[in-house]
Design a protein around this motif. Sequence first.
Motif: not given
Length: 491
Positions: A142, A146, A180, A183-184, A222
Motif C-alpha cells: 500500500y 501510494e 486507496s 484499500m487501507l 482502489s
Amino acid sequence: MRDKKMLGLIFTLLLIGALHVMFIPRENSIKLKLAALQWTLATLTATIILWISFDGEGQFQATQIIEWISSTTDLWSSGMVVFAVDGISIFFIILTALLIPICILISWNSIKFLLKEFLLCLIFLEILLMGVFTALDLLLFYILFEGILIPMFLIIGIWGAREEKVLASYYFFFYTLIGSVFMLLGIFVLYSNTGTTDYQTLCGLRLNGETQKWVFMGFFVSLAIKIPKIPFHIWLPQAHVEAPCAGSVMLAGVLLKIGGYGFIRFSWPILPEASEYFAPLILTLSLLAVIYGSLTTCRQVDFKRLIAYSSVAHMGLVTLGIFTHTIQGLVAAIFLMLAHGLVSSSLFIIVTLLYERHHTRLIKYYRGMTITMPIFATIMLLMTLANIAVPLSCNFVGEFLSLLAAFEYSIIVGVLASLGMVLGAAYSLYLYNRVCFGNSSNYIIFSRDVNRREFYTLLPLVALTILMGIYPSAIIDTVKGTIIFQESHTW
C-alpha cells in the motif's frame, strides 16, 4: 534461484543511478541523459538475468528480507518485510525496466526545463514500481502503491503538454488517493482479524465469508480506479491527453497493470469466497468496459484520447479473464496486460512523433502519411494490427485465451466480449486509414520521417510484440506454473 542477491542488485543499481544523476551539474544535459539511460539499461540487464536464472517451479524466489520495524517491539507481528519474485511478477518487473529507458529516449529532446528533476522522477518511479511488484507485505504494498502517485503527479503537472495539465494531475492524484483509502481500511480489517499483513501468512489462513466481502470491497474500489474500470475511469483520458509522452507510456504500460496485478495477487489467494461472490458483478462491469469503451473510442477525434479510451476496453478483457477463475483466464489476463503494455506504449509514442512534427493531435488534419513518412507508416501499421489482435501478435494470444475463458464461463458473456474485438478492429483500421492513406493533407506542409533515435526507441516494442505472438509459451509456461502452484496452496 541461483543468484539470490539479484533482486537486491536491481534496487541498488537504481539507487546508485539516482545519486549519480543527482550530483551531475544541471547545465550538462547530455551527461544527465546518458547517465540516466546507462543506469536504467543496466537495471534492464539485471532483470533479464533474474528471469534467466528463474527455475520456473512456481514459488517465490530471489527472496530479500529486510528488518522494517524492530522485532523486539510489540508494534508488529513480524519486524521483517519480504521482497520476492514469482512467475507473475517477474514479467512486470521486466516490462517496467524496459519502458523506463524508452521513456528517456523518447523524451531526449522534448524536455526543455528541469531535466534533472524529470530524470529523477522516472528513476524513483521505477524504484517504487519494482517495490510494488515484489513486496510480500500488504502494508508495504500500500505504501509503495501510494508512493507512485508522487512522481506521476509531478510528471503530468510539470512537464505536461497543454494548459490543463495541472487539472489532469490533480484528477489522477485525488481519484487514486481517495480510492486507496478503502484499500487501507481493508488492510486494517485483515490485520485486526489475523494479526499480520504478511502475504504468505494470509494465503495460508481462511477468513470467514463476511470479513472477506468487506475486505474485498475495499480492495476492489482502489484497484478498479487504477485499472481503470467503468465507472471509475474519468481520470484516465484527461491524464493521458495532458501527460508528456513518458507519462503516457508509463500510465498505459505499467500503472494500469497494477490494478490487474493486485486482483490476481490478492483477490483469489486471500479472498476466494468474496471473489466468487462478486464475480458476476465484476464480469458485468468488464463487459460494459469492453463494449462502452470501444464505442466511446470510435467517436474520438483526438489521436491520444482515442488510444486512452481503447485502454479501458482492453483492460476490461483483463478483468474478464481474471474473474472467470479458470487457468486460461488468469494466464490470458497476465499475457494481455503485458501485450497491452507494449502495444499501447508504442501507439502513444507514435502519436507523440506526429505531435512533435505538426503540433496537433486532431485526426482530421492528417492524411497520406505513407507518402512522406513510409517508415513511420510501416511501424504504425504493425502496431495497429497488433492492437486489433491479428494472429502472430501478442494481443492475439491474450485476447484469444480471454475469450476462450469467457465462453467457458458463459456463451452470452463470450459473445458480448467478442464485440470488443469487432469494434476494436473498426476504430483501429479507421484510424490508420484516416492518418496514413489517401492524398497528402493540405494542412501538413512537411513531414519528416522517423530519425534513428525514434526508430531504435520503437524497435524493441515492435520486436517483442511479434516475438511474444510467435513464441508465447516462453511466458505462458512460467505464468501457468505459478498460478497452479498458488491455487494448490489456497483452494
